[in-house]
Design a protein around this motif. Structure first.
Motif, short mmCIF file in Angstrom:
data_model
loop_
_atom_site.label_atom_id
_atom_site.label_comp_id
_atom_site.label_asym_id
_atom_site.label_seq_id
_atom_site.Cartn_x
_atom_site.Cartn_y
_atom_site.Cartn_z
N ARG A 32 0.86 -1.18 0.00
CA ARG A 32 0.00 0.00 0.00
C ARG A 32 0.89 1.23 0.00
O ARG A 32 1.61 1.49 0.96
CB ARG A 32 -0.92 -0.02 1.23
CG ARG A 32 -1.93 1.09 1.20
CD ARG A 32 -3.17 0.80 2.01
NE ARG A 32 -4.03 1.99 2.02
CZ ARG A 32 -3.94 2.95 2.92
NH1 ARG A 32 -3.07 2.85 3.90
NH2 ARG A 32 -4.73 4.02 2.85
N VAL A 34 1.56 4.94 0.35
CA VAL A 34 0.86 6.03 1.04
C VAL A 34 1.62 7.35 1.00
O VAL A 34 1.08 8.38 1.35
CB VAL A 34 0.56 5.67 2.51
CG1 VAL A 34 -0.32 4.44 2.61
CG2 VAL A 34 1.84 5.45 3.29
N LEU B 9 -2.56 11.98 -0.93
CA LEU B 9 -3.96 12.07 -0.55
C LEU B 9 -4.81 11.30 -1.58
O LEU B 9 -4.31 10.86 -2.62
CB LEU B 9 -4.39 13.54 -0.50
CG LEU B 9 -3.53 14.42 0.41
CD1 LEU B 9 -3.94 15.88 0.31
CD2 LEU B 9 -3.62 13.93 1.85
N ASN B 10 -6.08 11.17 -1.26
CA ASN B 10 -6.96 10.40 -2.16
C ASN B 10 -6.97 10.97 -3.57
O ASN B 10 -7.01 10.23 -4.55
CB ASN B 10 -8.39 10.37 -1.61
CG ASN B 10 -8.50 9.40 -0.46
OD1 ASN B 10 -7.65 8.51 -0.32
ND2 ASN B 10 -9.51 9.57 0.37
N ASN B 11 -6.96 12.29 -3.68
CA ASN B 11 -7.02 12.87 -5.03
C ASN B 11 -5.65 12.90 -5.71
O ASN B 11 -5.51 13.46 -6.78
CB ASN B 11 -7.65 14.28 -5.00
CG ASN B 11 -6.85 15.23 -4.15
OD1 ASN B 11 -5.84 14.83 -3.57
ND2 ASN B 11 -7.28 16.48 -4.09
N ASP B 12 -4.65 12.29 -5.08
CA ASP B 12 -3.34 12.15 -5.73
C ASP B 12 -3.18 10.78 -6.37
O ASP B 12 -2.15 10.49 -6.98
CB ASP B 12 -2.21 12.33 -4.70
CG ASP B 12 -2.16 13.73 -4.13
OD1 ASP B 12 -2.51 14.66 -4.87
OD2 ASP B 12 -1.79 13.87 -2.95
N THR B 288 -2.18 2.26 -11.82
CA THR B 288 -2.43 3.22 -10.75
C THR B 288 -1.49 4.39 -10.99
O THR B 288 -0.29 4.20 -11.19
CB THR B 288 -2.18 2.61 -9.37
OG1 THR B 288 -2.95 1.41 -9.26
CG2 THR B 288 -2.60 3.57 -8.27
N TYR B 290 0.09 7.82 -9.63
CA TYR B 290 0.36 8.60 -8.42
C TYR B 290 0.82 9.99 -8.86
O TYR B 290 1.83 10.11 -9.57
CB TYR B 290 1.44 7.93 -7.57
CG TYR B 290 1.02 6.55 -7.09
CD1 TYR B 290 0.31 6.39 -5.91
CD2 TYR B 290 1.32 5.43 -7.84
CE1 TYR B 290 -0.09 5.14 -5.47
CE2 TYR B 290 0.92 4.16 -7.42
CZ TYR B 290 0.22 4.03 -6.23
OH TYR B 290 -0.18 2.78 -5.81
#
Lengths: 319, 365
Positions: A32, A34, B9-12, B288, B290
């Motif tokens: 994960r 982060v 963050l989630n929007n990243d 994904t 980032y």
């Protein structure tokens, strides 16, 4: 490990590291992502020429032409120097880490080759090695030699430990000045080969808790001033010339630790013959393995490698 | 507070799915000629033949496809007197049960010309050739509407591909019309016409292409007098040799070859008549992304040992100078600071308090 083609558009070459693939394969949700960090491993800032005769456009010409390697998959080989976020832009000095070799015999490094000025901390991996006489003194009681089997035992115990000082190493600012709080390192990451040894309390019994051991057998320890006060402490010494300090300017914290040798090194010569060699030290013949202990400031990102030589008595007298 | 990590963050973080296509051309000379059949592997069990892109004894060789044939127990050729009868039925049944499945009573469904399993039952393809493409070529699937196969249907083996009765098969209009009643995924029908006549087309299918499975099923009728004939029995009158110089495995018609010849002999017969096979494969990339955003007041200093001399920064002379750093790497970390992925820039990027950067790191799975 080729260079990336830098003749056209800027490209980004991304790979999973071996640890990333390992965690992905485990399928337990430990893969994960982060957070991120930015690195500049290839950059040599000494090529930044603020005094270039042709003007500011030429200051970083050589830096910008630095070729960049392809991405490594080995997690310990990359991102060794990270960029730091500090909101202020008016800093002229940044804190560094230095091995303290000034604070008396307890923290001196052992001179392996006086001609080439090579130094390291020696770790005597078993009691025979600790107690053997070298030049009229027990090895464990020599400056720069750590007792690997009995790091803190009374009597024949070694007196040495490894000490890393943090602060501004400049004589432009006197040490009486307090280091800005946002530049004081409160947590350190210590990485060492877990096959060779473990991080030990510098003053009392007990090993430091390992945070994790990666696929290359590199163990990481997180030591902070809050939870490990015996390892990390504030450096309150503000004197400039008492002969015990290695940081010339304002001082932050001090990291101290000892090393306990692994059971394998203590009881066997297998790793010594596989990874090391033999050498005559203080008139006796020793097996040895050279390694590094990497210390990184968790906040400021500054990193140093501390050279360590694990030794085991092979025979009395020269090799 | 000095920091070296920045939390995403989630929007990243964004997830995407992309289909990537590659063109795969297989020329007839590779499968029969260039390497004098040293790239063809036959097995002692004799149930199929493997084709490589280079002599298969070399470690550089890649397996590209297999050829085999078989017939149904209901086929006219099925007879205990036929050579390798059991193996030919076994191959047909294996392919049919995997690709067409079973009916409500548990019986293996035969390959159906038009893919209408509930409609007419007299249009089964009971004698078939199978081309099983390697995953190396097909990747996730064959792109619908991209498949073409050109074969000589009337040439003698000894001539190799001579263009006699050249027939090109297409999965015509498959991007708009395909079947999904197979347990092995979607399949399209192979026609001899690259476009249909307007309105309800009357062209007959002569085979099937199973897109996800990467299998081509050809009715042996294409080597008959009328490839569009819907008659399920093999109608042949053309010379069909098999292994060159092997008189014991050479037959005057495909019917005799499929009956009396070996599976590998018939595979030789088809392989030597192939002129071209081409399709586009599809790779499904799940990514994904980032977005690593470096704001103006972030990442302007470095912990690089060369960044300072003593403790003084090399890039500044006085405190009022702007700090500067150069980015060459992006590291993606877990919560416990383990480096899980790393991205490298092709050249250093300058970061100062006067600029902001967003680095888009894409990880494909």
């Amino acid at each position: 490990m080729a260079f990336l083609d830098n003749s056209g558009d800027i490209i980004l070459d991304a790979v999973l590291t071996d640890t990333g693939r390992f965690r992905l394969a485990k399928g337990d949700g430990s893969f994960r992502i982060v957070k991120f960090a930015l690195g500049d491993d290839e950059v040599d800032y000494s090529k930044y020429d603020r005094d270039h005769a042709s003007g500011s456009a030429y200051f970083d010409l050589e830096v910008l032409q630095t070729p960049v390697f392809e991405a490594f998959t080995n997690n310990t080989s990359t991102m060794r120097s990270k960029l730091i976020s500090i909101p202020r832009t008016n800093l002229l000095y940044l804190p560094v880490l230095k091995v303290n070799k000034e604070a008396g015999g307890r923290v001196q490094m052992y001179t392996i080759d006086a001609t080439n000025n090579t130094e390291a901390f020696l770790v005597a991996v078993d009691e025979d090695t600790e107690l053997v006489q070298g030049g009229g003194t027990q090895m464990a009681k020599k400056a720069g030699v750590l007792s690997g089997e009995n790091p803190n035992a009374a009597g024949h115990a070694g007196i040495s430990k490894i000490r890393i000082d943090q602060g501004l190493d400049t004589s432009d600012i006197p040490p009486a000045f307090q280091l800005d709080s946002d530049l004081v390192e409160q947590q350190y990451i210590v990485e060492m080969d877990n096959r060779l040894g473990s991080i030990h309390n510098p003053e009392g019994p007990g090993l430091a808790a390992v945070s994790f051991i990666d696929d290359d057998n590199v163990a990481s320890y997180y030591l902070s001033a809050t939870t490990n006060p015996l390892y990390v402490s504030n450096n309150d010494n503000t004197k400039s010339d008492d002969g015990t300090q290695t940081i010339a300017g304002p001082r932050g914290t001090v990291l101290e630790f000892k090393i306990q040798s692994s059971l394998e090194l203590n009881t066997s010569t297998t790793l010594f013959t596989k990874l090391g060699a033999t050498s005559t030290i203080e008139g006796n013949c020793f097996y040895y393995i050279d390694s590094n202990i990497r210390v990184t400031g968790a906040t400021t990102g500054y990193r140093i490698d501390v050279p360590v030589r694990f030794i085991k008595l092979k025979a009395a007298g020269s090799c | 507070m000095a920091t070296t990590f920045k939390t995403l963050l989630n929007n990243d973080i964004a997830s995407t799915r992309t289909l990537l296509h590659e063109a795969v051309p297989i020329t007839g000379t590779i499968v029969s000629g260039t390497y004098s059949d040293s790239n063809i592997k036959n097995f002692s069990h004799g149930m199929f033949q493997s084709v490589y892109d280079y002599p298969y004894l070399s470690s550089s060789a890649n397996h590209i496809f297999d050829i085999t044939m078989g017939y149904s127990t209901n086929a006219g050729l099925s007879s205990s007197a036929a050579t390798q009868n059991s193996k030919k039925i076994n191959i047909y049944n294996q392919m049919a049960q995997v690709l067409m499945g079973h009916d409500a009573d548990g019986n293996i469904r035969e390959f159906d010309r038009d893919g209408d399993l509930l409609g007419t039952t007299t249009d089964s393809m009971r004698e078939c050739f199978f081309l099983n493409f390697s995953r190396l070529l097909v990747k996730d699937e064959i792109k619908k509407g991209s498949f073409q196969l050109t074969v000589a249907t009337a040439s003698a083996y000894s001539h190799g591909f001579d263009g006699a009765g050249e027939l090109t098969l297409y999965d015509t209009d498959a991007q708009n019309s395909y079947r999904s009643n197979s347990p092995a995924g979607e399949y399209g029908l192979l026609y001899t016409a690259s476009t249909f006549t307007s309105g309800d087309h009357t062209e007959q299918a002569v085979g099937q292409v199973f897109y996800q499975a990467g299998v081509i099923v050809l009715t042996s009728s294409i080597f008959g007098a009328n490839p569009d004939d819907s008659d399920s029995e093999v109608e042949v009158s053309n010379y069909w040799g098999s292994k060159e110089g092997d008189d014991n495995d050479t037959y005057s018609t495909i019917k005799k070859a499929m009956y009396s010849g070996s599976i590998s002999g018939s595979a030789d017969g088809l392989r030597n008549r192939l002129k071209n096979v081409q399709f586009n494969n599809t790779t499904e990339l799940n990514s994904t992304i980032y977005f690593c955003r470096a704001n103006h007041n972030e990442f302007n200093y470095s912990s690089n040992p060369t960044y300072v001399t003593g403790s003084k920064m090399r890039v500044k002379n006085v405190t009022s100078d702007s700090p500067v750093s150069y980015i060459t790497s992006v590291g993606l970390y877990s919560a416990d600071n383990e480096l899980l992925a790393v991205a490298k820039l092709s050249e250093p990027l300058k970061k100062t308090p006067e600029n902001e950067l967003t680095l888009r790191v894409r990880l494909d799975y």
